[in-house]
Design a protein around this motif. Structure first.
Motif, PDB file in Angstrom:
ATOM      1  N   ASN A 157      38.302 -42.999   7.860  1.00  0.00           N
ATOM      2  CA  ASN A 157      39.398 -42.218   8.440  1.00  0.00           C
ATOM      3  C   ASN A 157      40.119 -41.306   7.447  1.00  0.00           C
ATOM      4  O   ASN A 157      41.155 -40.724   7.779  1.00  0.00           O
ATOM      5  CB  ASN A 157      40.414 -43.148   9.114  1.00  0.00           C
ATOM      6  N   ASP A 158      39.590 -41.146   6.235  1.00  0.00           N
ATOM      7  CA  ASP A 158      40.300 -40.375   5.209  1.00  0.00           C
ATOM      8  C   ASP A 158      39.345 -39.392   4.526  1.00  0.00           C
ATOM      9  O   ASP A 158      38.580 -39.761   3.631  1.00  0.00           O
ATOM     10  CB  ASP A 158      40.903 -41.342   4.183  1.00  0.00           C
ATOM     11  N   ASN A 159      39.391 -38.127   4.936  1.00  0.00           N
ATOM     12  CA  ASN A 159      38.538 -37.102   4.336  1.00  0.00           C
ATOM     13  C   ASN A 159      38.910 -36.767   2.892  1.00  0.00           C
ATOM     14  O   ASN A 159      38.136 -36.122   2.179  1.00  0.00           O
ATOM     15  CB  ASN A 159      38.606 -35.816   5.168  1.00  0.00           C
ATOM     16  N   TYR A 160      40.103 -37.197   2.460  1.00  0.00           N
ATOM     17  CA  TYR A 160      40.562 -36.862   1.127  1.00  0.00           C
ATOM     18  C   TYR A 160      40.261 -37.968   0.113  1.00  0.00           C
ATOM     19  O   TYR A 160      40.556 -37.827  -1.062  1.00  0.00           O
ATOM     20  CB  TYR A 160      42.067 -36.568   1.157  1.00  0.00           C
ATOM     21  N   GLU A 166      48.477 -34.376   0.814  1.00  0.00           N
ATOM     22  CA  GLU A 166      48.095 -33.625   2.014  1.00  0.00           C
ATOM     23  C   GLU A 166      47.468 -34.532   3.072  1.00  0.00           C
ATOM     24  O   GLU A 166      47.563 -34.267   4.271  1.00  0.00           O
ATOM     25  CB  GLU A 166      47.108 -32.525   1.623  1.00  0.00           C
ATOM     26  N   ARG A 167      46.851 -35.607   2.614  1.00  0.00           N
ATOM     27  CA  ARG A 167      46.121 -36.461   3.551  1.00  0.00           C
ATOM     28  C   ARG A 167      47.032 -37.330   4.418  1.00  0.00           C
ATOM     29  O   ARG A 167      46.595 -37.870   5.435  1.00  0.00           O
ATOM     30  CB  ARG A 167      45.152 -37.365   2.791  1.00  0.00           C
ATOM     31  N   ASP A 169      49.282 -37.112   6.681  1.00  0.00           N
ATOM     32  CA  ASP A 169      49.422 -36.946   8.130  1.00  0.00           C
ATOM     33  C   ASP A 169      48.106 -36.534   8.783  1.00  0.00           C
ATOM     34  O   ASP A 169      48.088 -36.026   9.902  1.00  0.00           O
ATOM     35  CB  ASP A 169      50.514 -35.931   8.455  1.00  0.00           C
ATOM     36  N   LYS A 170      47.002 -36.773   8.076  1.00  0.00           N
ATOM     37  CA  LYS A 170      45.704 -36.340   8.593  1.00  0.00           C
ATOM     38  C   LYS A 170      44.710 -37.479   8.783  1.00  0.00           C
ATOM     39  O   LYS A 170      43.534 -37.240   9.064  1.00  0.00           O
ATOM     40  CB  LYS A 170      45.102 -35.279   7.674  1.00  0.00           C
ATOM     41  N   LYS A 172      42.493 -39.962  10.533  1.00  0.00           N
ATOM     42  CA  LYS A 172      41.968 -39.983  11.892  1.00  0.00           C
ATOM     43  C   LYS A 172      40.749 -40.892  11.945  1.00  0.00           C
ATOM     44  O   LYS A 172      39.765 -40.676  11.222  1.00  0.00           O
ATOM     45  CB  LYS A 172      41.595 -38.572  12.359  1.00  0.00           C
ATOM     46  N   GLY A 191      37.279 -38.981  12.101  1.00  0.00           N
ATOM     47  CA  GLY A 191      37.560 -38.143  13.254  1.00  0.00           C
ATOM     48  C   GLY A 191      36.378 -37.828  14.139  1.00  0.00           C
ATOM     49  O   GLY A 191      36.531 -37.144  15.163  1.00  0.00           O
TER      50      GLY A 191
END
Length: 236
Positions: A157-160, A166-167, A169-170, A172, A191
């Protein structure tokens, strides 16, 4: 309230409510307010209703005390399984040894949670799913009904990958719609959506959504054909 059959060294905190014919093994801890249905078996060393704890370096906010766990009727909870507070387990669910169900998780009726499976916080798992040994369901994921997750499959769930604010609130999780299937050792990136009857072959890496009834293979996973009609959920 019915009287359960308790093993040795069991801790039952205040306001726990038991249904009829509940059996509790040795060294079990059941936290305050937990609701347990009829004909439930809780095996040795299980922990039910545990409040989550937060690491000092965690990016997650402090949370107030969560509502109690709820365990439906006809549920089996295996040895050393841990079920957190605010987890709702439906009827006729089987939870194998060493599984972990985190807070704000809902598990649908007749689902099987295999040995060592981890379902992280804020996930929904539908009815009649099979989550097999050591698969990992990342936080904020949603699985529909009749979903199959093979051993050691991983969702993310964490692309970073833990870097940069930056991550925050992202995050997914993944979505697997009704009848979706994930093969052993497959990895699903953050995501991504596996649509109805979508199928991911073993050891594949899913970098884009899998469409309805597609069979995808490889790294990155690509469609090779449609799922055989005999394998579709409606034909089972």
């Amino acid at each position: 309230m019915a009287t359960p059959q308790l093993g040795r060294n069991v801790i039952v905190e205040e306001d726990v409510k038991f249904g009829e014919n509940v059996t509790v093994g040795h060294n079990v801890v059941i936290y305050a307010g937990t609701l347990i249905g009829d004909n439930v078996v809780i095996q040795d060393n299980a922990v039910i209703g545990k409040q989550p704890t937060r690491a000092k370096a965690s990016i997650l906010p402090e949370s107030e005390k969560l509502p109690p766990a709820k365990i439906g009727s006809e549920v089996t909870i295996g040895t050393s399984a841990i079920i957190y507070a605010n987890c709702d387990v439906g009827s006729n669910v089987f939870i194998a040894d060493l599984a972990t169900l985190r807070e704000r998780v809902n598990i649908g009726a007749y689902t099987i949670i295999g040995r060592g499976v981890a379902v992280e916080n804020d996930c929904t798992v539908g009815e009649r799913c099979k989550l097999e040994t050591n698969c990992y369901i990342t936080a904020y994921s949603e699985l529909g009904n009749y979903v199959f997750i093979a051993p050691c499959a991983v969702t993310t769930n964490d692309n970073y990958m833990g870097r940069s604010k930056e991550r925050f609130d992202k995050f997914k999780g993944v979505t697997v719609r009704t009848g979706g299937r994930i093969g052993a050792n497959a990895t699903i990136l953050p995501g991504k959506v596996v649509e109805e009857d979508g199928t991911v072959a073993a050891a594949s890496v899913v970098t884009k959504d899998v469409q309805t009834q597609e069979l995808v293979v490889g790294s990155p996973a690509r469609k090779i054909k449609n799922v055989d009609s005999k394998q579709l959920l409606r034909n089972q």
